[in-house]
Design a protein around this motif. Structure first.
Motif, mmCIF file in Angstrom:
data_model
loop_
_atom_site.group_PDB
_atom_site.id
_atom_site.type_symbol
_atom_site.label_atom_id
_atom_site.label_comp_id
_atom_site.label_asym_id
_atom_site.label_seq_id
_atom_site.Cartn_x
_atom_site.Cartn_y
_atom_site.Cartn_z
ATOM 1 N N LEU A 98 -46.051 31.165 131.948
ATOM 2 C CA LEU A 98 -47.255 31.799 132.490
ATOM 3 C C LEU A 98 -46.923 33.202 132.971
ATOM 4 C CD1 LEU A 98 -48.560 28.794 134.586
ATOM 5 C CD2 LEU A 98 -49.661 29.747 132.563
ATOM 6 N N PRO A 99 -46.707 34.110 132.043
ATOM 7 C CA PRO A 99 -46.227 35.442 132.433
ATOM 8 C C PRO A 99 -47.151 36.158 133.398
ATOM 9 C CG PRO A 99 -46.887 35.384 130.128
ATOM 10 C CD PRO A 99 -46.874 33.981 130.607
ATOM 11 N N ASP A 100 -48.458 35.895 133.339
ATOM 12 C CA ASP A 100 -49.363 36.597 134.248
ATOM 13 C C ASP A 100 -49.650 35.803 135.507
ATOM 14 O OD1 ASP A 100 -49.604 38.744 132.576
ATOM 15 O OD2 ASP A 100 -51.194 37.779 131.397
ATOM 16 N N GLY A 101 -49.129 34.587 135.562
ATOM 17 C CA GLY A 101 -49.357 33.774 136.737
ATOM 18 C C GLY A 101 -50.381 32.688 136.493
ATOM 19 N N ILE A 102 -50.423 31.762 137.425
ATOM 20 C CA ILE A 102 -51.267 30.583 137.260
ATOM 21 C C ILE A 102 -52.749 30.922 137.441
ATOM 22 C CG2 ILE A 102 -51.842 28.348 138.300
ATOM 23 C CD1 ILE A 102 -48.857 28.090 138.925
ATOM 24 N N TRP A 103 -53.046 31.739 138.447
ATOM 25 C CA TRP A 103 -54.444 32.002 138.772
ATOM 26 C C TRP A 103 -55.197 32.639 137.601
ATOM 27 C CZ3 TRP A 103 -58.280 30.324 141.248
ATOM 28 C CH2 TRP A 103 -59.408 31.115 141.481
ATOM 29 N N PRO A 104 -54.643 33.711 137.011
ATOM 30 C CA PRO A 104 -55.340 34.269 135.849
ATOM 31 C C PRO A 104 -55.514 33.250 134.729
ATOM 32 C CG PRO A 104 -53.715 35.815 136.650
ATOM 33 C CD PRO A 104 -53.516 34.551 137.419
ATOM 34 N N ALA A 105 -54.515 32.362 134.577
ATOM 35 C CA ALA A 105 -54.632 31.351 133.527
ATOM 36 C C ALA A 105 -55.803 30.409 133.830
ATOM 37 C CB ALA A 105 -53.323 30.564 133.411
ATOM 38 N N ILE A 106 -55.904 30.016 135.099
ATOM 39 C CA ILE A 106 -57.010 29.129 135.490
ATOM 40 C C ILE A 106 -58.338 29.843 135.239
ATOM 41 C CG2 ILE A 106 -58.175 28.013 137.439
ATOM 42 C CD1 ILE A 106 -55.457 27.624 138.718
#
Lengths: 239, 410, 289, 343
Positions: free
Chosen positions: D312-320
């Motif tokens: 998750l290179p951009d982080g979890i929150w953006p993925a969610i």
């Protein structure tokens, strides 16, 4: 002109992070040909060369070298096939000496055995490099650096040399000298892909040419025909 | 805020009340039977930078629980929690253990985590026996649930210097000058400060020449030792942990400095196994004062042997010893309270008057602040690659040897 | 008095060279791949444990252990680069930082599981010996480490200067894109460089095992030490690592002699800040990043 | 890559956000003390993480020595409270001022001499370690022996910021809410727009007339002051300050894990990230302890970190947000995600 092209680019699409640099471009280069690709800044010329060289991975399309699709091959394998380039900005190893730059150019398996002979050949071609062979590449003048970049490409004994804007940043006299070198290499039966902003000069020495605009091929034809084309004359030559 | 937390506190108080009530009404039967099952939470820095002493304590706790079950018939369950050597985790660990139903806590080795854990213990009114943590503040900040077995640095130092005085006044050719090489960390600085006061107070016949503090993370002590040697001292007083204790002796050997006496008051490190592993024959003769097991105690032999058979590659050291003793203190309190209710254990702990089981100490009693008043140090000297008790005289295994054999003659 | 000063000077120089060798691996990797290996300290500790095992279990001399540790870590570093680090070369610094913190934690945790938290001293006679040159005593373990450091640096410099692959490495360090364009095998070069960097860290760890007792959580200290050294000397430069090491070694030695020894690390961090601010690339750092 | 300012949030998004915090606040009344303590630390690290995240995510400056500011805040509160009996509020204000000044000085020195990128990051480590050693030797602030707050007794006092576990739960939750709002407001404000432009292309923004030198100093100093508040609260919660733990590398590393895993520069990333990583660390530690293998937690946690930045290179929150975007009204939160941070 033989019928089988050496290199065929078929519907090549290249993009970076959402923007498209090349959109379904198709060109072909025949053996021993001097092909000019011209276009304005940002037309996609450098992307074309870099994706052929494998430095940029195309999104879509084929790049066929003697019939084999090499799209997606890593750059070192492509170089090993005999495709060399004289990159925009030269991309020399600035802290290494002139001779070391040449040695690295000649380290590919295809040319390694004849490396010392090839170096002498390059020095013969560019005596200035011999004079400065132990100097760091970064300390050379612009013209000398361009010679070194060409010499480094020659060291690989390539079948195809791709020139990316060789005239950029050079004085008119040096530019002329540069085109003379390109012509000379062409005369030695090396296939050449010349990408230029300098439309008049490059089309005049090219056997054939393509005009790139915003990632599309808009015109193609023999160099002479393109030079007389009305659109080209208006858009690129200011006539 | 109050409205949100109100009901919960009420419920907790109510529940506790109910348990207490049950205990009271059941009293006639319960009193006659064996002590009730008790859950003990052990908070230790088992990983992170303090893992070395932390894991040593865990061994002491585990063995101590086994022993207490047999000795007191206490059905004791131990739950371990790891602070990862971070102070802020002390409280989380304590709360986690309390949540798992622990009736009493033991921990937490370093003063930061101990203070942090004590806050949770205080809030939940769960007693906490501090087996080791040397900062004065552990017992001086007004916590009501704290019972510290370990003495504050000043006490250790005064007792240690008294022992040292006894030694240097009884030998021929006593050392003339001493140099103090000490860590500049929590333990080292407080020890050095107490040392200065106690030295004057006890009027030691050895001149204090120089203090040389060094960083805990020192990678090289050659200059420090060179400075000590150049001071002309013939006694080396050091306050160390194990890595730097080893480094200092190595430097003494390399720089051909042969003090007549090497003494570490409050000496962490010198009685550690690694010290002997690293130095071999060169370890012999180094003295330290420490909380240590009483070699002449009734059960000491059995316990040490059991420790050895359980953990073949480890020693029963001060860390595991204090942890062991802390478990016995808890077990004793549970037996006397005949209850697993925290408040009753706490009351029983306040009334502790226990003859130590393993460690050398006076009777273990806690004063109003929760400090054990009976704590006492022993003097250890390395002999044939093992520390042995050489003082106080009553429990000495050998008579202290003085002066040290020069390193190059070993 | 003069003897004391002489000894402190000698000790500072030798320790400085030891710092230099500890930092070498970090500087090599940064110089070529342009990533800062925050797991460097964990690799040094890895080497320390190899030195410990060699000495305490099998009675192998330190110098042989160093070669073994170097080989072992070369393989480890090469594998790590190929499998993991490769994907992070073009990622932002903070992502790389987390990656290496993760790697460092895995290594330290594995060391803690394997050896426990107790300090593990290497059993080497070198730990106790010195040779006397007049009134000056030279620490044998440091002398050995410093000598090997010198030999290693010469060997590495020779390899980079005169061998074909060394030239490749220098070229890749100089211009990655240019390297791709003339067909340099960049992945192999990067993996090898990372391997060499790791090997230097491991070899250095084994070499200094008579001086430091192995403990899992020394990793952070060694990483910081290596940083201070290479930044003062110049990230990415060999000579810089040595000069940085010497600077720190001498500063610490004389700070301990003249001021409070406990402040010597403050002094080296202070020096580091000044160097970073005034000459961010250090004494010998590459001009271009 | 969006360069335009974020659209204003719609009412639903704001309400959703408030509802989330209301739930967290209500949890404060019913959770058991263990979870309360754990979440308190999670919130505090989130709050400090937000300050760090602003500095990198919006300002483009990487700090690996944020413990410096955390420590300054912690010591200001501790010294003024313990030595002089002053309310921690004074300590917080003094700490903010000190941290802002130190941050500004550090930034001024570095940017004046063109220290940037990884060199600036290394400089922050050096500054933090330098002050750690200085504080270790400074008797007035307790040196290595640290400073201890007295045991809490009596009723909760908002003025003295002393209270039981639940009290700190609400204080730290309020801090996080403040942090989320501040992050969102800065993103929406002209300042956030300027900072992101500067982060993405410093030269171009300078050409457009942005005084980048000044703004870079502002970012560092602002973030430092923010972190100092977190440090002061952390000191109160753990009841003591030691230079090694409050100013050490450990803190600097611990605070940046959450924001990176959660999503840099976003309003919710640090919270989500810390809510996942910190309890994970404790869980791993508990498991390691259960099997009697301390160290297992380090291996597990280390692997989790590697996996997080890998997958998750951009982080979890953006993925969610990206996966939820199409089905819910979370679109405004989508605007809060981070554009790729350039090197």
């Amino acid at each position: 002109m033989p019928n089988e092209p050496l290199l065929t680019v078929q519907s090549l699409t290249v993009g970076y992070g959402g923007s498209t640099a090349l959109d379904s471009v198709s060109i072909s280069i025949y053996p021993e040909e001097l092909l000019s690709v011209v276009g304005a800044n940002g037309a996609g010329k450098t992307s074309l060369i870099r994706s052929i060289a494998g430095v940029v991975r195309p999104l879509d399309g084929e790049i066929r070298w003697r019939g084999v699709d090499i799209a997606g091959f890593p750059p070192w394998e492509i170089c090993e096939l005999g495709i060399a380039q004289v990159p925009e900005g030269r991309e020399l190893f600035r802290n290494l000496s002139v001779e070391e730059n040449l040695l690295i150019g000649g380290s590919l398996k295809r040319a390694r055995a004849r490396r010392s002979g090839n170096i002498q050949q390059v020095y013969g071609l560019f005596p200035r490099l011999l004079e400065r062979r132990l100097q760091a590449a970064g300390t050379l003048s612009g013209g000398e650096q361009q010679m070194l970049a060409i010499g480094r490409a020659i060291m690989a004994e390539p079948e195809l040399i791709m020139f990316d804007e060789p005239s950029i940043g050079l004085s008119p006299s040096l530019t002329r000298a540069m085109f003379d070198i390109v012509k000379m290499l062409h005369a030695k039966k090396t296939t050449i892909l010349l990408v230029e902003q300098n439309v008049a000069d490059s089309l005049s020495i090219g056997d054939r040419g393509y005009v790139l605009e915003n990632g599309h091929v808009v015109l193609e034809g023999t160099g002479a025909a393109l030079l007389t084309n009305k659109e080209v004359r208006r858009a690129y030559l200011g006539l | 805020m109050t409205s949100l937390k109100g009901p919960l506190i009420n419920r907790r108080v109510a529940m506790k009340g109910a348990v207490g009530l049950a205990a009271a009404t059941m009293a006639p039967w319960v009193r006659a039977a064996a002590p009730p099952p008790v859950k003990v939470g052990a908070i230790m820095p088992s990983s992170g930078i303090l893992a070395f002493p932390g894991q040593s304590c865990v061994r002491g706790i585990d063995l101590g629980a086994k022993f207490a079950r047999e000795r007191y018939g206490v059905d004791m369950t131990v739950v371990h929690a790891d602070t990862q050597s971070k102070p802020e985790n002390g409280r989380i660990a304590a709360d986690s253990l309390i949540q798992q139903g622990c009736n009493v806590l033991i921990g937490a080795w370093d003063s930061g985590a101990t203070i942090s854990a004590l806050q949770a213990a205080e809030a939940a009114k769960i007693p906490m026996v501090v087996h080791i943590a040397s900062a004065n503040q552990v017992t001086s900040q007004g916590f009501t649930q704290v019972f510290r077995f370990y003495p504050p640095a000043a006490t250790i130092v005064r007792q240690s210097l008294a022992e040292m005085k006894a030694l240097v006044t009884s030998v021929n050719d006593p050392p003339k000058g001493a140099v103090v090489l000490h860590l500049s960390n929590t333990m080292g600085t407080s020890t050095a400060t107490s040392l200065d006061a106690a030295w004057k107070e006890l009027d030691l016949p050895v001149k204090l020449l120089e203090y040389i503090p060094y960083d805990e993370k020192a990678r090289d002590l050659s200059v420090e030792v060179a400075k000590a040697k150049a001071s002309g001292a013939d006694a080396l007083v050091s306050v160390t942990r194990v890595n730097d204790a080893i480094m200092i002796i190595r430097e003494c050997i390399k720089q051909a400095w042969n003090p007549k006496l090497i003494f570490s008051p409050n000496g962490n490190g010198v009685p550690d196994k690694a010290f002997y592993d690293a130095l071999g024959k060169y370890a012999d003769g180094a003295m330290s004062s420490n909380l240590w097991y009483n070699p002449k105690g009734e059960d000491a032999r059995t316990i040490v042997d059991r420790f050895q058979s359980t953990y073949a590659n480890e020693w029963l050291d001060a860390n595991s010893g204090c942890a062991f003793e802390a478990v016995q203190i808890v077990a004793d309190a549970v037996v006397r309270a005949r209850s697993a209710v925290s408040s009753e254990i706490c009351a029983a702990l306040k009334a502790t008057d226990l003859k130590p089981i393993l460690m050398y100490s006076g009777p273990i009693k806690f004063d109003a602040t929760g400090q054990n008043t009976g704590a006492a140090v022993t003097v250890l000297q390395a002999k044939e690659s093992k520390p042995h008790v050489v003082g106080p005289d009553a429990i000495a295994e050998y008579k202290a040897r003085y002066p040290l054999v020069p390193f190059e003659k070993r | 008095m003069l003897t004391l000063w002489g000894n402190v000077l000698a000790s500072g120089i030798l320790m400085g060279l030891v710092y230099g060798i500890i930092a070498l691996g970090l500087t090599i990797i940064f110089g070529v791949i342009r990533i800062v290996n925050f797991a460097h300290g964990a690799m040094v500790v890895f080497g320390l444990y190899v030195g410990y095992c060699a000495g305490a279990w099998w009675g192998i001399p330190t110098i042989v252990a160093a070669v073994g540790a170097g080989a072992l870590l070369f393989v480890f570093g090469y594998g790590l680069e190929t499998l993991v680090v490769k994907r992070f070369v073009t990622r932002p610094h903070h992502i790389q930082f987390i990656l290496f913190i993760g790697i460092s934690l895995v290594l330290s945790g594995a060391q803690l599981i394997a050896f426990g938290p107790d300090p593990r001293p290497s059993v080497s006679h070198l730990s106790f010996e010195t040779i006397a040159v007049g009134p000056i005593r030279l620490d044998l373990a440091r002398l050995q480490a410093a000598t090997v450091a010198a030999v290693m640096i010469l060997a590495l410099a020779g390899f980079l200067k005169y061998s074909t692959f060394g030239r490749f490495i220098r070229a890749a360090a100089d211009n990655r894109l240019g390297g791709l364009m003339v067909g340099l095998p960049i992945p192999k070069i990067y993996a090898t460089t990372f391997g060499i960097g790791a090997a230097c860290a491991g070899g250095a760890g084994a070499l200094i095992s008579p001086l430091f007792d192995a403990q899992p959580f020394l990793a952070v200290d060694f990483t910081l030490l290596a940083f201070v050294t290479v930044i003062v000397g110049g990230l990415g430069s060999f000579v810089g690592a040595l000069v940085g090491g010497l600077t720190i070694g001498l500063t610490e030695a004389f700070a301990a002699l003249l001021f409070a020894p406990s402040l010597k690390s403050a002094l080296s961090y202070g020096l580091l800040m000044i160097v970073l601010i005034v000459r961010p690339r250090g004494f010998f750092g590459a001009k271009e990043t | 890559m969006q360069k335009k300012r974020d659209a204003l949030p719609d009412r639903g998004a704001v309400l959703g956000c408030l509802a989330a915090f209301a739930v967290l606040a209500m949890l404060g009344g019913v959770l058991n003390p263990y979870l309360i303590s754990l979440l308190t630390i999670v919130f505090l690290f989130t709050f400090i993480g937000q300050s760090w995240s602003i500095m990198l995510g919006l300002g483009g400056q990487l700090s690996i020595g944020h413990a410096l500011f955390v420590g300054i805040g912690a010591y200001s509160v501790a010294v003024l409270n313990i030595r002089y009996g002053l309310s921690p509020w004074f300590g917080l204000v003094v700490g903010m001022a000190l941290a802002a000044t130190i941050g500004a000085t550090l930034a001024w020195l570095s940017f004046r001499f063109e220290v940037r990128g990884i060199y600036f990051a290394l400089l922050t480590i050096a500054a933090a370690e330098f002050s750690r050693v200085v504080f270790s030797g400074w008797e007035f602030v307790g040196g290595m022996q640290g400073l201890f707050f007295p045991a809490q007794s009596g009723p909760n006092s908002f003025w003295m910021l002393r209270g039981d576990a639940r009290f700190y739960y609400f204080v730290s939750l309020a801090a996080v809410l403040l942090g989320v709002s501040a992050t969102a407001l800065i993103r929406l404000s002209f300042l956030g727009y300027v900072w992101r432009a500067m982060r993405d292309d410093e030269d171009a923004s300078r050409a457009l007339g942005v005084r980048t030198f000044l703004h870079k100093i502002l970012v560092v100093s602002f973030s430092g002051a923010w972190a100092a508040i977190g440090g002061g609260l952390l000191a109160l919660v753990q009841g003591s300050v030691f230079p090694d733990s409050i100013m050490g590398m450990g803190i600097s590393v611990d605070i940046l894990v959450g924001p990176i895993v959660g999503g840099l520069g976003t309003a919710f990333g640090p919270l989500i990230g810390t809510l996942i990583t910190l309890p994970l660390d404790h869980l791993a530690s508990a498991i390691g302890n259960k099997f009697g293998i301390p160290g297992l937690n380090n291996v597990g946690y280390g692997l989790a970190l590697i996996a997080a930045v890998w997958l998750l290179p951009d982080g979890i929150w953006p993925a969610i947000v990206n996966s939820a975007k199409s089905i819910t009204r979370l679109s405004w939160f989508g605007n809060l995600q981070m554009e790729q941070v350039k090197k």
